[in-house]
Design a protein around this motif. Structure first.
Motif, PDB file in Angstrom:
ATOM      1  N   HIS A 180      41.308  35.025  44.355  1.00  0.00           N
ATOM      2  CA  HIS A 180      42.031  34.136  43.448  1.00  0.00           C
ATOM      3  C   HIS A 180      41.303  33.998  42.109  1.00  0.00           C
ATOM      4  N   ILE A 181      39.975  34.008  42.157  1.00  0.00           N
ATOM      5  CA  ILE A 181      39.214  33.839  40.914  1.00  0.00           C
ATOM      6  C   ILE A 181      39.227  35.125  40.083  1.00  0.00           C
ATOM      7  N   TYR A 182      39.123  36.273  40.744  1.00  0.00           N
ATOM      8  CA  TYR A 182      39.063  37.555  40.030  1.00  0.00           C
ATOM      9  C   TYR A 182      40.182  38.489  40.468  1.00  0.00           C
ATOM     10  N   PRO A 183      41.444  38.126  40.207  1.00  0.00           N
ATOM     11  CA  PRO A 183      42.535  38.988  40.699  1.00  0.00           C
ATOM     12  C   PRO A 183      42.472  40.399  40.119  1.00  0.00           C
ATOM     13  N   GLY A 184      42.121  40.508  38.843  1.00  0.00           N
ATOM     14  CA  GLY A 184      42.080  41.823  38.207  1.00  0.00           C
ATOM     15  C   GLY A 184      41.051  42.727  38.840  1.00  0.00           C
ATOM     16  N   MET A 185      39.868  42.162  39.079  1.00  0.00           N
ATOM     17  CA  MET A 185      38.784  42.959  39.663  1.00  0.00           C
ATOM     18  C   MET A 185      39.164  43.429  41.070  1.00  0.00           C
ATOM     19  N   PHE A 186      39.803  42.550  41.849  1.00  0.00           N
ATOM     20  CA  PHE A 186      40.189  42.939  43.205  1.00  0.00           C
ATOM     21  C   PHE A 186      41.269  44.016  43.156  1.00  0.00           C
ATOM     22  N   ALA A 187      42.187  43.905  42.172  1.00  0.00           N
ATOM     23  CA  ALA A 187      43.235  44.926  42.055  1.00  0.00           C
ATOM     24  C   ALA A 187      42.609  46.277  41.744  1.00  0.00           C
ATOM     25  N   GLU A 188      41.612  46.256  40.862  1.00  0.00           N
ATOM     26  CA  GLU A 188      40.949  47.515  40.516  1.00  0.00           C
ATOM     27  C   GLU A 188      40.289  48.133  41.753  1.00  0.00           C
ATOM     28  N   GLY A 189      39.639  47.271  42.546  1.00  0.00           N
ATOM     29  CA  GLY A 189      38.987  47.768  43.762  1.00  0.00           C
ATOM     30  C   GLY A 189      39.990  48.320  44.752  1.00  0.00           C
ATOM     31  N   ALA A 190      41.083  47.551  44.984  1.00  0.00           N
ATOM     32  CA  ALA A 190      42.064  47.971  45.984  1.00  0.00           C
ATOM     33  C   ALA A 190      42.701  49.303  45.609  1.00  0.00           C
ATOM     34  N   LYS A 191      42.829  49.541  44.285  1.00  0.00           N
ATOM     35  CA  LYS A 191      43.465  50.777  43.833  1.00  0.00           C
ATOM     36  C   LYS A 191      42.671  52.011  44.265  1.00  0.00           C
ATOM     37  N   SER A 192      41.359  51.860  44.383  1.00  0.00           N
ATOM     38  CA  SER A 192      40.556  53.033  44.730  1.00  0.00           C
ATOM     39  C   SER A 192      40.552  53.300  46.235  1.00  0.00           C
ATOM     40  N   LEU A 193      41.236  52.440  47.004  1.00  0.00           N
ATOM     41  CA  LEU A 193      41.378  52.736  48.431  1.00  0.00           C
ATOM     42  C   LEU A 193      42.656  53.543  48.640  1.00  0.00           C
ATOM     43  N   ASP A 194      42.603  54.430  49.631  1.00  0.00           N
ATOM     44  CA  ASP A 194      43.771  55.264  49.917  1.00  0.00           C
ATOM     45  C   ASP A 194      44.606  54.604  51.012  1.00  0.00           C
ATOM     46  N   TRP A 195      45.793  54.113  50.632  1.00  0.00           N
ATOM     47  CA  TRP A 195      46.603  53.373  51.608  1.00  0.00           C
ATOM     48  C   TRP A 195      46.975  54.230  52.809  1.00  0.00           C
TER      49      TRP A 195
END
Lengths: 532, 105, 220
Positions: C55-70
Motif C-alpha cells: 500500500h505504501i509503495y504500489p509502484g515499486m511492487f508493480a515493478e517487482g511483480a512485472k519481472s515475475l513470469d506469471w
C-alpha cells in the motif's frame, strides 16, 4: 515396564521407578519433564539474577563504578532476555503446569508426551544458543530488539534472535499440548467447571502461547533477514518502518505479559482456596476472567508504543482498550478477597507468598492503569516508573506465585517436607527486599529518571542506593530458599499424601505420585474446592 | 466436546474430484481476470483475492475435511484467521492515520 | 500400571493415556489443527507486512511483480492443486483399504512437489542471473530499477516463496515417510493418523500458495 507396579508398591514412584540419567533424558513422563524444566529454568534464573545484581551494583552510585556503559547495556540485555524468554515465560506453565495439569484433570499424561519431551529439548537448544552469545560478541539491544538499532549493532543479535525464535517454538509445543490435554483427556466426571482454576489459567495461557508466539517467530525471522539481507522492511533508511517492528513485536509480547502472569493467578487461586479452607468465591467468574484476560490481551499492544511515532488515533484506541484489562483482573482480585473473607486462614509459607502476591500485584496492576492512560504515559514512558510497574507484576506477581507454588507442591513433587520456619524467612526477605528495591523506582520514575541508562544525575542517588540494598535482600532471600530446597530434598521428613488438606486431585494420590499418576482410573463427582 | 459421529469420515471420491475440478477452473478464472485487469481497474486485486478466498474455502472444507470435522477444530482453525485480522487491522489503523512522513525514498 | 491394555489387543495399539484408538485419533487430529493455526499466523505475519508495504509503495511492487513470469506461477498453482487432490485421494484410499492405490497417490503427490520445486529452482536461478537479489544485494543501477528500494519487493518475494518452498520440502519428506509406512503395512481403515496429519499439512501448503500466487505474480 516393571511388573511389580501392578501390586501398587507404595515405595515405587515416578522418581525411582526408572533409574539412570538416560531414563530422565528420554522420559515421556510429564512429571519428569516438569522437573527437567525446573532444573534448567532455575539455572537460567541464577544467570538472570546475577545480571540483575550487576545492574543494581552499577547504579549504586552515579558515574562509572563497576562496569562500562557498554557492559551495562549487555547486563541489561541479558537480564531481560534471560528472565523473559528462559525464566518467566516457561516458568510456571512448563514446570508446575507440566507436573500438575494432567493430574488436575485426572489424566495419565499430557496428550502428546513425545512432543512434550521435544519441547524441552527445543527449549534447551534455544536457551543454550542464547547463552552462547555471551562467549561471542555480546548482545546490547535490550530484550525487545527494537529496530533500527538491532539492525545496526555489531553484537551477536542474529544468533540471539534465532535463539528466541527456537524458544518460541518450544513454547508453542507446550501450549498446544496443554490445550489438547484439557479438551480431550479429562477423566470421567471432570467437566470443564470441575477443573481447578490453575488449569483454567494454564489453559488460557496455552491459547496465548499458541496464537501469539507464531507472530513473534516471523517477526524475529524478519529481523534476522533484515540483518543478513538488508530487506528494508524495518529499516527507515531503506524506506521501511521501524514502528511496524514494534507492532509485530508487541502483538506477541503483550499477550506474553499475560503468558507470564495468568499462570501465577492460577497458582494463587489454588493457594488461597486451600489455605482459607473455603470454597473459592466466584469460581466461574475467575475461570472466565482468565479467558477474558487472554482475549483482551490481543487488542491492547499499542500501549507500549504511545511515544514511538504511532498515530494519535491508534494511541487513543489502544488507551481505551487497555483500560478493559482492568475489568477481568479486578474480578479475580475481588473474588480472591471474598474467598479470604471469613475463611479459616492459616499462614503457612505458600499462603504468605499468595498474600504477598495480592498486595504486590495490586500495586503493579493499578500502576498499569496509570500507564495505560495516554497523557500520563507520555510523562512516565521509558522512566523507572515503568520499570517499577512491570517488576511489581512480573516479580511481585509471577515470581511470588512461583515461589508459593513451589512450596505448596514441593511435598507432592518430591515426597519430602521442607523447613517451614526457614521458608517463612525467605518470604520475609523476598517480600521486604522486593519493596525496598522497586518502590523507590516509582518515585525515581515520577522524578523523571530514564530507564536503561548506566548513569544518572546526583539528585537520584539516595533512592538508587536504597534500591540496590533491596536487591541484596532479594538475593539473600533466594539463597535461603535454595538452601530450603536442598535441605528439604536431603533431610526433609517424608511427606504425607495431603499435607495441606487440599481437595484437588493431586492430593488424592501418593507423594510422590506413581508413574501413571493414579493407581485406579479416577472418577470425579465433586468440584475442586468443596471445603465447606 | 461435540465430537463427530463418524470418527473416520471418508470423503466421497466424487466430492474430491469435483473439488479438484473447481480449483482448476477457478485458477483459470483468476488468469482471465488478470488478462482483463485493465478493464477491472481498482477491482482487479479484490477480485483476485475473492477468487483465492473461494479456492481456500474449497481446500479447507473438502480436502482438509473441516466440513466433516468437529466444531472445536473449526473454531481452532478459525481463531488463527481472526487474530491475523486483528494484527492487520491495528497495524493498518496506525499507519493509515499517521502524519504521512515515511522514509526518504 | 497398565489398566487399559486389556482391550487394546486388536487393531492399533494406542498409548496408555487414551481410552480407545478413536480417542487417540481425535486427540491427535486436534493437535494437528492446533499446529496448523501457528502456520497460518506465522505466514500471516508476512502477508500483513506485504499488504502494508504494497500500500505504501504500489509502484515499486508493480515493478517487482512485472519481472515475475506469471506462466511459472500459474503452472505451479495447477501442479500444487493437483498434488492436494492426490493427497486427499491417498487418504480416501487408505480409509477404504486400497493401500496399493494409496501408495501411487502419495508417490504422485511427492512427484508434484518435486516438479514445483524444480520450477522454483529455474525461477530463482533466472532471477539471480538478472541480478534480482533480495534487499541490499540488489544493485539498483545494474538492474536499471526505477525504484530505489526494489530490493524490498524481492526481499518479500524470496522470504515468502522461500518459506513456502521450505514447507514444500518438509511436506515431501513427511509424505515420503508415510508412503514408506503405507508400503510397510502400518496403516489400515481405522489407523492412518500420520497420513491424515501430513495430509492436512500438505493442504496448508497449497492454501498458502493459493494466496501467494495472486499476491506475488498478479497484483502489481
Amino acid at each position: 515396564m516393571a511388573a511389580t507396579t501392578h501390586h501398587h508398591n507404595p515405595d515405587v514412584n515416578y522418581i525411582n521407578e526408572f533409574k539412570g540419567i538416560g531414563s530422565w533424558l528420554t522420559s515421556l513422563d510429564h512429571k519428569r519433564i516438569g522437573l527437567m524444566y525446573m532444573i534448567s529454568v532455575l539455572t537460567f534464573f541464577l544467570f538472570g539474577g546475577i545480571a540483575a545484581l550487576g545492574i543494581r551494583l552499577e547504579l549504586f552510585s552515579p558515574g562509572q563504578t563497576v562496569m562500562t556503559a557498554d557492559q551495562y547495556n549487555q547486563f541489561m540485555t541479558y537480564h531481560g532476555a534471560i528472565m523473559v524468554f528462559m525464566v518467566i515465560v516457561p516458568g510456571i506453565p512448563a514446570i508446575l503446569g507440566n507436573f500438575f495439569l494432567p493430574i488436575h484433570v485426572g489424566a495419565k499424561d499430557v496428550a502428546f508426551p513425545r512432543l512434550n519431551l521435544l519441547s524441552w529439548y527445543v527449549f534447551m537448544v534455544g536457551a543454550l544458543m542464547g547463552i552462547a552469545t555471551l562467549f561471542m560478541h555480546k548482545v546490547d539491544t535490550g530484550w525487545t530488539f527494537y529496530t533500527p538499532y538491532s539492525i545496526k549493532t555489531s553484537g551477536a543479535a542474529t544468533m540471539m534472535v534465532v535463539a528466541a525464535f527456537i524458544m518460541g517454538m518450544s513454547s508453542i509445543l507446550t501450549g498446544l499440548n496443554f490445550i489438547a490435554t484439557v479438551h480431550k483427556l479429562r477423566c470421567p466426571g471432570m467437566t470443564m467447571y470441575r477443573m481447578p482454576l490453575f488449569v483454567w489459567a494454564i489453559y488460557s495461557t496455552a491459547i496465548l502461547q499458541l496464537l501469539a508466539t507464531p507472530v513473534l517467530g516471523i517477526t524475529l525471522l524478519l529481523l534476522a533477514a533484515e540483518r543478513i539481507l538488508g530487506v528494508g522492511i524495518f529499516d527507515p533508511a531503506l524506506g521501511g518502518d521501524p514502528v511496524l517492528f514494534q507492532h509485530f513485536f508487541w502483538f506477541y509480547s503483550h499477550p506474553a505479559v499475560y503468558i507470564m502472569i495468568l499462570p501465577a493467578m492460577g497458582v494463587v487461586s489454588e493457594l488461597i482456596a486451600a489455605f482459607s479452607r473455603k470454597t473459592i468465591f466466584g469460581y466461574t467468574a475467575i475461570a472466565y476472567s482468565s479467558l477474558g484476560i487472554a482475549a483482551v490481551s490481543f487488542f491492547v499492544w499499542g500501549h507500549h508504543m504511545y511515544v514511538s511515532g504511532q498515530s494519535e488515533t491508534a494511541g487513543i484506541v489502544f488507551s481505551f482498550l487497555t483500560m478493559l484489562v482492568g475489568v477481568p483482573t479486578a474480578i479475580k482480585m475481588f473474588n480472591w478477597l471474598a474467598t479470604l473473607y471469613r475463611g479459616s486462614i492459616s499462614f503457612q509459607s505458600p499462603m504468605l507468598f499468595a498474600l504477598g502476591f495480592l498486595f504486590l500485584f495490586m500495586i503493579g496492576g493499578v500502576t498499569g492503569i496509570m500507564l495505560a492512560t495516554l497523557a500520563v504515559d507520555v510523562h512516565f514512558h521509558d522512566t523507572y516508573f515503568v520499570v517499577a510497574h512491570f517488576h511489581y507484576v512480573m516479580v511481585g506477581g509471577t515470581l511470588m506465585a512461583l515461589m508459593g507454588g513451589f512450596y505448596y507442591w514441593f511435598p507432592k513433587m518430591f515426597g519430602k517436607m521442607y523447613n517451614e520456619g526457614l521458608a517463612r524467612v525467605t518470604f520475609v526477605f523476598i517480600f521486604i527486599g522486593f519493596n525496598v528495591t522497586f518502590f523507590p523506582q516509582f518515585i525515581l520514575g515520577a522524578m523523571g529518571m530514564p530507564r536503561r541508562y548506566f548513569d544518572y544525575i546526583p539528585a537520584y542517588e539516595s533512592l538508587n542506593k536504597i534500591s540496590t540494598v533491596g536487591s541484596w535482600l532479594i538475593g539473600i532471600g533466594f539463597l535461603i530458599s535454595l538452601y530450603v530446597i536442598i535441605d528439604g530434598l536431603l533431610r526433609g521428613k517424608k511427606a504425607p499424601a495431603n499435607p495441606w488438606g487440599a481437595k484437588t486431585l493431586e492430593w488424592q494420590v501418593p507423594s510422590p505420585p506413581p508413574h501413571t499418576n493414579f493407581h485406579h482410573d479416577p472418577v470425579v463427582t465433586a468440584g475442586p474446592y468443596e471445603y465447606r | 466436546m461435540n465430537e463427530p459421529k463418524d470418527v473416520h469420515h471418508i470423503v466421497d471420491y466424487k466430492i474430491l474430484l469435483k473439488s479438484g475440478a473447481a480449483l482448476f477452473a477457478l485458477t483459470f478464472l483468476t488468469m482471465i481476470a488478470f488478462w482483463n485487469h485493465h478493464h477491472l481497474g481498482a477491482f482487479a486485486a479484490p477480485i483476485a483475492f475473492l477468487i483465492a478466498g473461494v479456492k481456500a474455502a474449497i481446500v479447507m472444507m473438502f480436502f482438509m475435511g473441516l466440513k466433516y470435522d468437529s466444531t472445536m477444530n473449526r473454531i481452532i482453525f478459525g481463531l488463527g484467521f481472526f487474530f491475523l485480522a486483528v494484527l492487520m487491522a491495528f497495524s493498518a489503523l496506525d499507519i493509515w492515520t499517521r502524519v504521512p512522513v515515511l522514509g526518504t525514498i | 500400571m497398565s489398566t487399559v491394555e486389556s482391550h487394546a489387543s486388536h487393531e492399533h495399539h494406542f498409548a496408555h493415556h487414551f481410552k480407545s484408538a478413536d480417542h487417540e485419533f481425535l486427540t491427535s487430529k486436534q493437535g494437528i489443527w492446533l499446529f496448523m493455526v501457528t502456520e497460518i499466523l506465522m505466514f500471516g505475519g508476512l502477508f500483513v507486512a506485504y499488504f502494508i508495504f504494497h500500500h505504501i509503495y504500489p509502484g515499486m511492487f508493480a515493478e517487482g511483480a512485472k519481472s515475475l513470469d506469471w506462466r511459472m506461477g500459474f503452472g505451479n498453482t495447477l501442479v500444487l492443486i493437483f498434488s492436494s487432490f492426490t493427497m486427499a485421494l491417498g487418504i480416501h484410499q487408505i480409509q477404504k483399504g486400497h493401500n496399493k492405490k494409496a501408495v501411487l497417490s502419495l508417490a504422485l503427490t511427492i512427484l508434484c512437489g518435486a516438479i514445483f520445486m524444480v520450477v522454483k529452482y529455474f525461477e530463482y536461478t533466472h532471477k539471480f542471473h538478472l541480478g534480482l537479489y533480495p534487499g541490499k544485494y540488489l544493485d539498483v543501477a545494474k538492474v536499471g530499477a526505477e525504484h530505489a528500494n526494489l530490493g524490498m519487493y524481492f526481499g518479500f518475494y524470496y522470504l515468502m516463496s522461500g518459506m513456502h518452498g521450505l514447507h514444500v520440502l518438509i511436506g515431501m519428506a513427511l509424505i515420503a515417510w508415510v508412503l514408506f509406512r503405507t508400503m510397510r503395512g502400518d496403516f489400515h481403515s481405522h489407523y492412518y493418523t500420520p497420513v491424515e496429519g501430513v495430509g492436512i499439512f500438505w493442504h496448508i501448503i497449497d492454501l498458502i500458495w493459493i494466496f501467494l500466487f495472486p499476491l506475488l505474480y498478479l497484483v502489481g
